[in-house]
Scaffold this active site. Structure first.
Site, short mmCIF file in Angstrom:
data_model
loop_
_atom_site.label_atom_id
_atom_site.label_comp_id
_atom_site.label_asym_id
_atom_site.label_seq_id
_atom_site.Cartn_x
_atom_site.Cartn_y
_atom_site.Cartn_z
N LYS A 1 20.96 94.50 45.69
CA LYS A 1 22.13 95.24 46.15
C LYS A 1 22.07 96.71 45.72
O LYS A 1 22.32 97.61 46.53
CB LYS A 1 23.39 94.56 45.61
CG LYS A 1 24.69 95.26 45.93
CD LYS A 1 25.89 94.37 45.75
CE LYS A 1 25.83 93.51 44.52
NZ LYS A 1 25.75 94.27 43.26
N THR B 1 19.39 98.40 44.83
CA THR B 1 18.26 99.00 45.53
C THR B 1 18.66 99.39 46.96
O THR B 1 18.29 100.47 47.44
CB THR B 1 17.08 98.00 45.57
OG1 THR B 1 16.76 97.60 44.25
CG2 THR B 1 15.85 98.62 46.21
N ARG C 1 27.43 101.86 39.17
CA ARG C 1 27.86 101.56 37.80
C ARG C 1 26.72 101.83 36.82
O ARG C 1 25.56 101.82 37.19
CB ARG C 1 28.29 100.10 37.68
CG ARG C 1 29.54 99.73 38.48
CD ARG C 1 29.74 98.24 38.50
NE ARG C 1 28.62 97.58 39.17
CZ ARG C 1 28.28 96.31 38.98
NH1 ARG C 1 28.94 95.57 38.12
NH2 ARG C 1 27.26 95.78 39.63
N LYS D 1 18.70 89.65 33.09
CA LYS D 1 19.00 90.20 34.41
C LYS D 1 18.20 91.48 34.69
O LYS D 1 17.90 91.80 35.82
CB LYS D 1 20.51 90.50 34.50
CG LYS D 1 20.97 90.99 35.86
CD LYS D 1 22.50 91.11 35.88
CE LYS D 1 22.99 91.61 37.23
NZ LYS D 1 22.66 93.03 37.46
N ALA E 1 31.41 92.20 37.43
CA ALA E 1 32.32 91.65 38.44
C ALA E 1 32.65 90.20 38.21
O ALA E 1 33.60 89.70 38.80
CB ALA E 1 31.70 91.83 39.83
N PHE F 1 27.81 91.76 41.96
CA PHE F 1 27.56 90.39 42.39
C PHE F 1 27.90 90.20 43.87
O PHE F 1 27.80 91.13 44.66
CB PHE F 1 28.29 89.40 41.48
CG PHE F 1 27.77 89.39 40.07
CD1 PHE F 1 26.42 89.19 39.82
CD2 PHE F 1 28.61 89.62 38.99
CE1 PHE F 1 25.92 89.19 38.52
CE2 PHE F 1 28.10 89.64 37.69
CZ PHE F 1 26.78 89.42 37.46
N PHE G 1 11.26 91.46 51.85
CA PHE G 1 10.20 91.10 50.90
C PHE G 1 8.92 90.85 51.70
O PHE G 1 8.97 90.43 52.86
CB PHE G 1 10.58 89.83 50.11
CG PHE G 1 11.50 90.08 48.94
CD1 PHE G 1 11.12 89.74 47.66
CD2 PHE G 1 12.75 90.66 49.12
CE1 PHE G 1 11.97 89.95 46.58
CE2 PHE G 1 13.60 90.88 48.06
CZ PHE G 1 13.21 90.53 46.78
N TRP H 1 12.55 99.30 49.70
CA TRP H 1 11.83 99.06 48.45
C TRP H 1 10.40 99.58 48.57
O TRP H 1 9.88 100.20 47.64
CB TRP H 1 11.84 97.56 48.14
CG TRP H 1 11.16 97.21 46.85
CD1 TRP H 1 11.68 97.24 45.59
CD2 TRP H 1 9.80 96.77 46.70
NE1 TRP H 1 10.75 96.86 44.67
CE2 TRP H 1 9.58 96.55 45.31
CE3 TRP H 1 8.76 96.52 47.60
CZ2 TRP H 1 8.36 96.12 44.81
CZ3 TRP H 1 7.54 96.08 47.08
CH2 TRP H 1 7.35 95.89 45.71
#
Length: 556
Positions: free
Chosen positions: A71, A73, A94, A105, A273, A301, A381, A409
Site C-alpha cells: 500500500k 509503495t 505516516r 512487519k 489502524a 491496513f 509481482f 516497484w
C-alpha cells in the site's frame, strides 16, 4: 534487482531546500534535520489558511496477508506517477514505528523504485517525533503518580487510574505490570501496563490537532483517572497540559522529505489502524492540500480499518472531503484469501484468484458506501501471470470499477502512468459525494453496530452489560456524539485472523471500551487484539547490525 536499501542508498537526493522550492516554501520556513529532511514552521502553515484545496486521494487496500500488498509503495508510486503526467502532486504518509521495524512487519517507506528517502532515517529515529510523544505521555504518567504520592488532593481513586504508560517497542512483558513496589519512598503499589506508542492517545491527538492551541486543549481534555464518585480527572487538573505541549511543540510540525524521483512528501504521525485511527496528521494533510493540486495519502491496513477510520474519524473531525480512492491488491494476497498456502503462491491458480476476489469486492462495496469513486491498483509481482491479472480485471469490471496493473516497484513512475491518469480523471470528475457512515446523533453502541454490520458484515455485536453501561455513562457525561474507533485484527473482516476472504455470519465481541476524550473518539477493543504487540519467535532485530563500513544491514 537491487534490494530496497541498496536502491535507497543509490538515490540522488536533492537538498531539502530544493524540495521546499517546489512547494514555494521559503528557506526560512524550513527547519532542517541534516541535508535531506526538514520540518515546516508553524508560522508558514498558519499563512496557508484561505488558499484553495487540491484534490484528496486515499490509498487503501484489501486485508493484509503475509504475501504483502504494498500500500505504501503504491502511494509513493502513484504520487510519482501523477507528477510524471504533469500534475502538481505530493504524498502524505505516516511515520514508521520502531516496534514493527525490529519485529516482523518491517519499515514503511515504500519499496523498490517507489520509496521515500532517506529511508533508513525515516524508519528509525527520523526527526524524533515518536520520542517526543513517548516523553509527553510518560510525563503525564509520572505526574499522576507524583500527585498521589504527595497527598492526592484531587482524590484520585487508585483503582481507577486509566492512563497507561507507552513505549515504541514490541514488549509483551509490559502489557500488565505492578508499579511502585519497593517501599514507602516509591509510592503506592498498583496495577498498570504499557501500550505501544502508536496506540497512545497523545499520538492520536497530535494527528488530529490543527495547531498548538488546539493541541494543548486536547491534551488538557485527556481523562487520566476517576474519583470514587466516578467523576473524571483530566490532565489539566494535574496542570500537565502546558509541559506536555512544550515537549510536542516541534513534533506538531510536519516533516518534509522526497521520493526517489525527488517529488515532495510529508511524513508525519503514525497511529496504527488496528488499534488506533491509522492516518497521518491533519496538519500535514491540510497543509499539503494548500501546497499541491493533488495529495495522495494512505490509511493503515485494509479498508475495513484504515479507510473506515479515515472517513469516519479524520475526515469528520477535520472537514476533509476525499475525491477518489485507490484500493491496492496483489495477485498473491488474493490467492491467500482464496485459500492457497504461502509456499504455493508462485504457481498460477486463476481459480484461487477468482475466489480471493471476494475480499477485494467487499472492500469495493464498502468504499462505495461512503460516496467516493474508486479504482483498483493491482500491485505487480514478477510471478503474476496474464491470466491471473485478467481475472481481477474481469471481476472488477463486473462491479463497475477499473482495475489497473501497476509496476511501480520495478519501474517507478513509468509503471503508474495509466493508474495516475485514471485517478486524476476520477478526482476531477466531481463524482464524489462523500458522507460518513453514521451520524453523530446515533448512540455509541449503535455506531459500533453500524460499523460491525455494514463494514464487517457481522450479524451481531456481543458486549457484556458492563460495556453497554459504560457507553451509556459516557453518553450521560456528554460524549455521545463522538465517533468510534474499532480496535480489531487487521487480517480479517471478523475478529478471527484466520478467517480470510469475505466472511459472513460472524459476531463481533467487544471486550472493552476506552474513552479518548482528548482525541475525540471512543475505542472499542474487539476480540483478542493487543495494544502492546509482542515480538515473533525470530524478530527482525536478530538480523540488524552495522557492517564494516558502518552501514546498516538487515533492516530490509
Amino acid at each position: 534487482m537491487a534490494s530496497d536499501i541498496e536502491i535507497a542508498r543509490a538515490a540522488k537526493m536533492k537538498p531539502i531546500q530544493e524540495i521546499g522550492d517546489r512547494l514555494n516554501i521559503p528557506d526560512e520556513s524550513l527547519l532542517p534535520y541534516g541535508r535531506t529532511k526538514a520540518k515546516i514552521s508553524a508560522e508558514f502553515i498558519e499563512g496557508l489558511v484561505g488558499r484553495e484545496n487540491g484534490k484528496l486521494i486515499l490509498v487503501t487496500a484489501i486485508n493484509p496477508t503475509p504475501a504483502g500488498e504494498g500500500k505504501t509503495t503504491t502511494t509513493v508510486g502513484l504520487g510519482d506517477g501523477l507528477n510524471k503526467i504533469g500534475k502538481n502532486a505530493m504524498i502524505c504518509l505516516r511515520e514508521p514505528s520502531l516496534g514493527p521495524c525490529f519485529g516482523m512487519k518491517g519499515g514503511a517507506a515504500g519499496g523498490g523504485y517507489a520509496q521515500v528517502v532517506p529511508m533508513e532515517d525515516i524508519n528509525l529515529h527520523f526527526t524524533g517525533d515518536f520520542h517526543a510523544i513517548t516523553s509527553a505521555h510518560n510525563l503525564l504518567s509520572a505526574l499522576i503518580e507524583n500527585h498521589i504520592y504527595w497527598g492526592n488532593e484531587l482524590g484520585i481513586d487508585q483503582r481507577r487510574v486509566v492512563w497507561r504508560r507507552v513505549l515504541d517497542m514490541n514488549d509483551r512483558a509490559l502489557r500488565s505490570i505492578v508499579c511502585s513496589l519497593g517501599g514507602v519512598a516509591n509510592g503506592f503499589p498498583r496495577e498498570g501496563g504499557f501500550d505501544i506508542t502508536v496506540a497512545s492517545e497523545i499520538m492520536a491527538i497530535l494527528c488530529l490537532a490543527t495547531d498548538l492551541e488546539d493541541l494543548q486543549t486536547r491534551l488538557g481534555d485527556i481523562i487520566v483517572a476517576y474519583r470514587r464518585d466516578r467523576s473524571p480527572i483530566r490532565a489539566r487538573d494535574l496542570e500537565a497540559d502546558g509541559a506536555m505541549t512544550v515537549l510536542l511543540k516541534e513534533a506538531l510540525q510536519p516533516n518534509l522529505v522526497q521520493t526517489l524521483e525527488n517529488n515532495p512528501a510529508f511524513i508525519h504521525g503514525g497511529p496504527f489502524a488496528n488499534i488506533a485511527h491509522g492516518c497521518n496528521s491533519v496538519v500535514a494533510t491540510q497543509s499539503a492540500l494548500k501546497l499541491a493540486d493533488y495529495v495522495v495519502t494512505e490509511a493503515g491496513f485494509g479498508a475495513d480499518l484504515g479507510a473506515e477510520k479515515f472517513f469516519d474519524i479524520k475526515c469528520r473531525k477535520a472537514g476533509l472531503s476525499p475525491d477518489a480512492v485507490v484500493i491496492v491488491a496483489t495477485i498473491k494476497a488474493l490467492k491467500m484469501n482464496g485459500g492457497i498456502a504461502k509456499e504455493d503462491l508462485g504457481t498460477e491458480n486463476v481459480d484461487a484468484v477468482a475466489k480471493g476476489c471476494a475480499n477485494l469486492g467487499r472492500h469495493i462495496e464498502n468504499v462505495k458506501q461512503f460516496g467516493v469513486p474508486a479504482v483498483v491498483a493491482i500491485n505487480h509481482f514478477t510471478a503474476d501471470t496474464e491470466a491471473e491479472v485478467q481475472a481481477v480485471k474481469d471481476y472488477c469490471a463486473d462491479l463497475g470499477v477499473d482495475a489497473i496493473l501497476a509496476t511501480h516497484w520495478a519501474n517507478g513512475s513509468a509503471g503508474t502512468e495509466e493508474l495516475a491518469v485514471r485517478v486524476a480523471e476520477l478526482a476531477e470528475s466531481g463524482a464524489a459525494q462523500f458522507a460518513p457512515l453514521y451520524e453523530d446523533g446515533l448512540s455509541l453502541f449503535e455506531k459500533i453496530e453500524t460499523v460491525a454490520k455494514r463494514i464487517y458484515r457481522a450479524d451481531e455485536v456481543l458486549a457484556d452489560k458492563s460495556v453497554r453501561d459504560q457507553l451509556k455513562r459516557w453518553e450521560a457525561d456528554g460524549f455521545g456524539d463522538l465517533p468510534v474507533c474499532m480496535a480489531k485484527t487487521q487480517y480479517s473482516f471478523s475478529t478471527d485472523p484466520q478467517l480470510r476472504g469475505a466472511p459472513t455470519g460472524h459476531s463481533l465481541p467487544v471486550r472493552e471500551v476506552r474513552l479518548s476524550a482528548g482525541a475525540g473518539f471512543i475505542v472499542a477493543i474487539c476480540g483478542e487484539i493487543m495494544t502492546m504487540p509482542g515480538l515473533p519467535r525470530v524478530p527482525s532485530a536478530n538480523h540488524i547490525r552495522l557492517d564494516d563500513n558502518g552501514q546498516i544491514e538487515g533492516l530490509f
